[in-house]
Design a protein around this motif. Sequence first.
Motif, PDB file in Angstrom:
ATOM      1  N   ASP A 221       4.680  -9.645  -7.267  1.00  0.00           N
ATOM      2  CA  ASP A 221       4.341  -8.950  -8.520  1.00  0.00           C
ATOM      3  C   ASP A 221       5.356  -7.852  -8.829  1.00  0.00           C
ATOM      4  N   GLU A 222       5.735  -7.122  -7.769  1.00  0.00           N
ATOM      5  CA  GLU A 222       6.679  -6.021  -7.952  1.00  0.00           C
ATOM      6  C   GLU A 222       8.047  -6.560  -8.376  1.00  0.00           C
ATOM      7  N   ASP A 223       8.433  -7.695  -7.766  1.00  0.00           N
ATOM      8  CA  ASP A 223       9.729  -8.314  -8.091  1.00  0.00           C
ATOM      9  C   ASP A 223       9.736  -8.752  -9.561  1.00  0.00           C
ATOM     10  N   ARG A 224       8.606  -9.311  -9.997  1.00  0.00           N
ATOM     11  CA  ARG A 224       8.541  -9.812 -11.376  1.00  0.00           C
ATOM     12  C   ARG A 224       8.556  -8.652 -12.382  1.00  0.00           C
ATOM     13  N   LEU A 225       7.847  -7.553 -12.055  1.00  0.00           N
ATOM     14  CA  LEU A 225       7.696  -6.456 -13.025  1.00  0.00           C
ATOM     15  C   LEU A 225       8.701  -5.327 -12.822  1.00  0.00           C
TER      16      LEU A 225
ATOM     17  N   ARG B 188       8.555  -2.879 -10.662  1.00  0.00           N
ATOM     18  CA  ARG B 188       7.930  -1.590 -10.290  1.00  0.00           C
ATOM     19  C   ARG B 188       7.229  -1.747  -8.950  1.00  0.00           C
ATOM     20  N   PRO B 189       7.297  -0.719  -8.085  1.00  0.00           N
ATOM     21  CA  PRO B 189       6.645  -0.844  -6.777  1.00  0.00           C
ATOM     22  C   PRO B 189       5.123  -0.763  -6.869  1.00  0.00           C
ATOM     23  N   PHE B 190       4.466  -1.422  -5.931  1.00  0.00           N
ATOM     24  CA  PHE B 190       3.004  -1.330  -5.759  1.00  0.00           C
ATOM     25  C   PHE B 190       2.231  -1.577  -7.058  1.00  0.00           C
ATOM     26  N   VAL B 191       2.436  -2.763  -7.628  1.00  0.00           N
ATOM     27  CA  VAL B 191       1.659  -3.120  -8.821  1.00  0.00           C
ATOM     28  C   VAL B 191       0.707  -4.288  -8.553  1.00  0.00           C
ATOM     29  N   GLY B 192       0.767  -4.875  -7.338  1.00  0.00           N
ATOM     30  CA  GLY B 192      -0.124  -5.984  -6.992  1.00  0.00           C
ATOM     31  C   GLY B 192      -1.423  -5.467  -6.392  1.00  0.00           C
ATOM     32  N   ARG B 193      -2.083  -6.310  -5.605  1.00  0.00           N
ATOM     33  CA  ARG B 193      -3.393  -5.925  -5.041  1.00  0.00           C
ATOM     34  C   ARG B 193      -3.285  -4.711  -4.143  1.00  0.00           C
ATOM     35  N   ALA B 194      -2.230  -4.675  -3.312  1.00  0.00           N
ATOM     36  CA  ALA B 194      -2.049  -3.519  -2.416  1.00  0.00           C
ATOM     37  C   ALA B 194      -1.822  -2.254  -3.249  1.00  0.00           C
ATOM     38  N   GLY B 195      -1.111  -2.400  -4.351  1.00  0.00           N
ATOM     39  CA  GLY B 195      -0.846  -1.261  -5.230  1.00  0.00           C
ATOM     40  C   GLY B 195      -2.114  -0.741  -5.879  1.00  0.00           C
TER      41      GLY B 195
ATOM     42  N   LEU C 155      -5.100  -0.944  -4.589  1.00  0.00           N
ATOM     43  CA  LEU C 155      -5.826  -0.187  -3.555  1.00  0.00           C
ATOM     44  C   LEU C 155      -5.173   1.188  -3.357  1.00  0.00           C
ATOM     45  N   LEU C 156      -3.842   1.194  -3.359  1.00  0.00           N
ATOM     46  CA  LEU C 156      -3.138   2.479  -3.195  1.00  0.00           C
ATOM     47  C   LEU C 156      -3.529   3.450  -4.316  1.00  0.00           C
ATOM     48  N   ASP C 157      -3.623   2.946  -5.538  1.00  0.00           N
ATOM     49  CA  ASP C 157      -4.025   3.815  -6.656  1.00  0.00           C
ATOM     50  C   ASP C 157      -5.420   4.397  -6.423  1.00  0.00           C
ATOM     51  N   ARG C 158      -6.326   3.564  -5.845  1.00  0.00           N
ATOM     52  CA  ARG C 158      -7.680   4.072  -5.579  1.00  0.00           C
ATOM     53  C   ARG C 158      -7.657   5.122  -4.463  1.00  0.00           C
ATOM     54  N   MET C 159      -6.780   4.901  -3.470  1.00  0.00           N
ATOM     55  CA  MET C 159      -6.675   5.876  -2.371  1.00  0.00           C
ATOM     56  C   MET C 159      -6.139   7.205  -2.907  1.00  0.00           C
ATOM     57  N   LEU C 160      -5.164   7.099  -3.823  1.00  0.00           N
ATOM     58  CA  LEU C 160      -4.609   8.324  -4.419  1.00  0.00           C
ATOM     59  C   LEU C 160      -5.679   9.035  -5.252  1.00  0.00           C
ATOM     60  N   ALA C 161      -6.430   8.240  -6.024  1.00  0.00           N
ATOM     61  CA  ALA C 161      -7.474   8.840  -6.872  1.00  0.00           C
ATOM     62  C   ALA C 161      -8.492   9.586  -6.004  1.00  0.00           C
ATOM     63  N   ALA C 162      -8.744   9.042  -4.801  1.00  0.00           N
ATOM     64  CA  ALA C 162      -9.730   9.674  -3.912  1.00  0.00           C
ATOM     65  C   ALA C 162      -9.284  11.068  -3.474  1.00  0.00           C
ATOM     66  N   ILE C 163      -7.974  11.343  -3.522  1.00  0.00           N
ATOM     67  CA  ILE C 163      -7.539  12.719  -3.203  1.00  0.00           C
ATOM     68  C   ILE C 163      -7.053  13.427  -4.480  1.00  0.00           C
ATOM     69  N   GLY C 164      -7.511  12.907  -5.618  1.00  0.00           N
ATOM     70  CA  GLY C 164      -7.238  13.591  -6.891  1.00  0.00           C
ATOM     71  C   GLY C 164      -5.828  13.400  -7.410  1.00  0.00           C
TER      72      GLY C 164
ATOM     73  N   PRO D 251      -1.536  -0.244   2.683  1.00  0.00           N
ATOM     74  CA  PRO D 251      -2.691  -0.775   1.945  1.00  0.00           C
ATOM     75  C   PRO D 251      -2.863  -2.288   2.087  1.00  0.00           C
ATOM     76  N   ALA D 252      -1.768  -3.040   2.232  1.00  0.00           N
ATOM     77  CA  ALA D 252      -1.912  -4.500   2.403  1.00  0.00           C
ATOM     78  C   ALA D 252      -2.641  -4.800   3.719  1.00  0.00           C
ATOM     79  N   TYR D 253      -2.376  -3.990   4.736  1.00  0.00           N
ATOM     80  CA  TYR D 253      -3.085  -4.138   6.016  1.00  0.00           C
ATOM     81  C   TYR D 253      -4.570  -3.805   5.822  1.00  0.00           C
ATOM     82  N   LEU D 254      -4.833  -2.773   5.034  1.00  0.00           N
ATOM     83  CA  LEU D 254      -6.228  -2.365   4.799  1.00  0.00           C
ATOM     84  C   LEU D 254      -7.004  -3.434   4.034  1.00  0.00           C
ATOM     85  N   LEU D 255      -6.299  -4.204   3.181  1.00  0.00           N
ATOM     86  CA  LEU D 255      -6.978  -5.302   2.479  1.00  0.00           C
ATOM     87  C   LEU D 255      -7.411  -6.375   3.474  1.00  0.00           C
ATOM     88  N   ARG D 256      -6.589  -6.548   4.517  1.00  0.00           N
ATOM     89  CA  ARG D 256      -6.939  -7.571   5.536  1.00  0.00           C
ATOM     90  C   ARG D 256      -7.918  -7.022   6.563  1.00  0.00           C
ATOM     91  N   GLN D 257      -7.844  -5.719   6.825  1.00  0.00           N
ATOM     92  CA  GLN D 257      -8.674  -5.082   7.862  1.00  0.00           C
ATOM     93  C   GLN D 257      -9.429  -3.893   7.247  1.00  0.00           C
TER      94      GLN D 257
END
Length: 273
Positions: A134-138, A140-147, A149-158, A244-250
């Motif tokens: 997804d990142e290669d196509r667009l 921009r970094p972290f725009v797929g599923r892992a991205g 999740l990363l956005d949600r993790m960031l939101a959790a710390i404001g 985050p990709a690891y967290l999606l699996r675990q």
Amino acid sequence: MDQITEIGTILEWYLSAGVDEVIGDVAIDRFETSRRQAPRPPAAPEAPVAAASFRPAAPAVPILPPQGRETGAESAAIASARQIAAACDDIAALEAAIRAFDGCPLKAGAMNTVIADGIFGADLLLVGEAPGADEDRLGRPFVGRAGQLLDRMLAAIGRDRGRDAYIANILFWRPPANRKPDPVETATCKPFVERLIQLARPKVLILLGGTPAATLLGTSEGITRLRGRWHEVEGIPALPTLHPAYLLRQPQAKREAWRDFLAVKRRLDGGNP
Ligand code: URA
């Protein structure tokens, strides 16, 4: 074998060779293109071709990482990356230099150069591993599923990448089939990433997963041992955590990542990490 099974087998074969994306409606026969472009060999006397003389063409981008020490060309690419990165005085110059750099063979197989996203100069910088499909196509970094999740993790710390976070990767080009970056690729891109950190001067750096942690900390220790302990990169406090990709699996490991993100928040808020 019926036709459907046969197509399935062919697709599986492509996938195992790293071809996991369709980028055009019409298939390109690269063998035909190279036959047309290759200079004709001098005419040789007619002779039967021995089966043993056949060599499959080497893939343009190696699918397996090279083993052992780097070659002379690879060392030269790393030295040139260091020189070019050191000469960049601002982020625009650095981005242009990365886009123009041809010393990393991954570039030839990638659709885009993926450098960073978010707010340059934010007090939080996150460094991941490498662009995926997804990142290669667009571009921009972290725009797929892992991205996501990363956005949600960031939101959790404001935090929000559109407002107060900056995100980059160790590699600027997608490795084939999302395989792990090899040591030569990380060594080649590292001078640019270090320069990016120096120019961005965040207050805190988060290293997402084993690849950025090992590359920027210069250690072979695994991420499960490194995570949650503060280090320094370019004089900046750096906390390795789980990717985050690891967290999606675990998902059960999210607890540890949450602890790390809270430590980052405390540090950013000026408290005791
Ligand atoms: N994983 C990464 O490490 N980086 C990305 O940009 C996407 C997925």
